[in-house]
Design a protein around this motif. Structure first.
Motif, PDB file in Angstrom:
ATOM      1  N   ASP A  52       0.848  -1.185   0.000  1.00 21.10           N
ATOM      2  CA  ASP A  52       0.000   0.000   0.000  1.00 21.10           C
ATOM      3  C   ASP A  52       0.892   1.246   0.000  1.00 21.10           C
ATOM      4  N   SER A  53       0.277   2.390  -0.283  1.00 24.18           N
ATOM      5  CA  SER A  53       1.025   3.641  -0.316  1.00 24.18           C
ATOM      6  C   SER A  53       1.676   3.961   1.024  1.00 24.18           C
ATOM      7  N   ASP A  54       1.098   3.452   2.119  1.00 26.17           N
ATOM      8  CA  ASP A  54       1.676   3.718   3.443  1.00 26.17           C
ATOM      9  C   ASP A  54       2.707   2.676   3.848  1.00 26.17           C
ATOM     10  N   GLY A  55       2.994   1.755   2.961  1.00 29.54           N
ATOM     11  CA  GLY A  55       4.002   0.743   3.238  1.00 29.54           C
ATOM     12  C   GLY A  55       3.468  -0.571   3.769  1.00 29.54           C
ATOM     13  N   SER A  56       2.170  -0.633   4.037  1.00 29.22           N
ATOM     14  CA  SER A  56       1.588  -1.892   4.504  1.00 29.22           C
ATOM     15  C   SER A  56       1.676  -2.936   3.399  1.00 29.22           C
ATOM     16  N   VAL A  57       1.900  -4.180   3.802  1.00 31.50           N
ATOM     17  CA  VAL A  57       2.147  -5.240   2.822  1.00 31.50           C
ATOM     18  C   VAL A  57       1.189  -6.410   3.027  1.00 31.50           C
ATOM     19  N   THR A  58       0.755  -6.972   1.927  1.00 33.48           N
ATOM     20  CA  THR A  58      -0.044  -8.193   1.925  1.00 33.48           C
ATOM     21  C   THR A  58       0.675  -9.233   1.076  1.00 33.48           C
ATOM     22  N   TYR A  59       0.857 -10.425   1.613  1.00 38.54           N
ATOM     23  CA  TYR A  59       1.505 -11.516   0.895  1.00 38.54           C
ATOM     24  C   TYR A  59       0.520 -12.653   0.644  1.00 38.54           C
ATOM     25  N   ALA A  60       0.723 -13.341  -0.458  1.00 38.10           N
ATOM     26  CA  ALA A  60      -0.002 -14.578  -0.678  1.00 38.10           C
ATOM     27  C   ALA A  60       0.480 -15.600   0.339  1.00 38.10           C
ATOM     28  N   ASP A  61      -0.422 -16.451   0.788  1.00 40.27           N
ATOM     29  CA  ASP A  61      -0.044 -17.460   1.781  1.00 40.27           C
ATOM     30  C   ASP A  61       1.100 -18.333   1.278  1.00 40.27           C
ATOM     31  N   SER A  62       1.121 -18.584  -0.014  1.00 41.42           N
ATOM     32  CA  SER A  62       2.111 -19.497  -0.583  1.00 41.42           C
ATOM     33  C   SER A  62       3.532 -18.943  -0.534  1.00 41.42           C
ATOM     34  N   VAL A  63       3.686 -17.642  -0.312  1.00 42.69           N
ATOM     35  CA  VAL A  63       5.028 -17.054  -0.313  1.00 42.69           C
ATOM     36  C   VAL A  63       5.410 -16.439   1.026  1.00 42.69           C
ATOM     37  N   LYS A  64       4.493 -16.428   1.965  1.00 42.64           N
ATOM     38  CA  LYS A  64       4.799 -15.836   3.273  1.00 42.64           C
ATOM     39  C   LYS A  64       6.009 -16.518   3.891  1.00 42.64           C
TER      40      LYS A  64
END
Length: 125
Positions: A52-64
């Motif tokens: 996100d623009s604020d630096g928050s990150v979301t990962y796919a479960d398969s790559v966490k």
């Protein structure tokens, strides 16, 4: 005019590492949602990691735990550090960017992204 150029793909053995780069122009990271998506042969494109623009990150479960997305505002470059690679990580990796208010920056859907790079191939054997 937004331009995204990926690099860093290649062929590695399982367990190896690669770092992908996406040189961005025409965008400001603080205003945009940016992410990495991949498409394996015969499969639909899927989200890998989105920031996100604020630096928050979301990962796919398969790559966490294996992949890390990061950005360098000084050079306007997005990175994807990939460790412990598996054969199922094989595919074409794309970076994408879109203004934060037009896409879901906390999800992995590619819906709404208009700006895409040309892709870089990752092959894990």
């Amino acid at each position: 005019h937004v331009q995204l150029v990926e690099s860093g793909g290649g062929s590695v053995q399982a367990g190896g590492s690669l770092r992908l780069s996406c040189a961005a122009s025409g965008i400001t990271f603080s205003d945009y949602c940016i992410g990495w998506f991949r498409q394996a042969p015969g499969k639909e494109r899927e989200g890998v990691a989105v920031m996100d623009s604020d630096g928050s990150v979301t990962y796919a479960d398969s790559v966490k735990g294996r992949f890390t997305i990061s950005r360098d505002p000084a050079t306007n470059t997005l990175y994807l550090e990939m460790n412990s690679l598996k054969p199922e990580d094989t595919g074409t990796y794309y970076c994408a960017a879109e203004e934060g208010w037009t896409v879901n920056c906390r999800g992995l859907s590619d819906y709404g992204y208009v700006n895409w790079g040309q892709g870089t191939q990752v092959t894990v054997s």
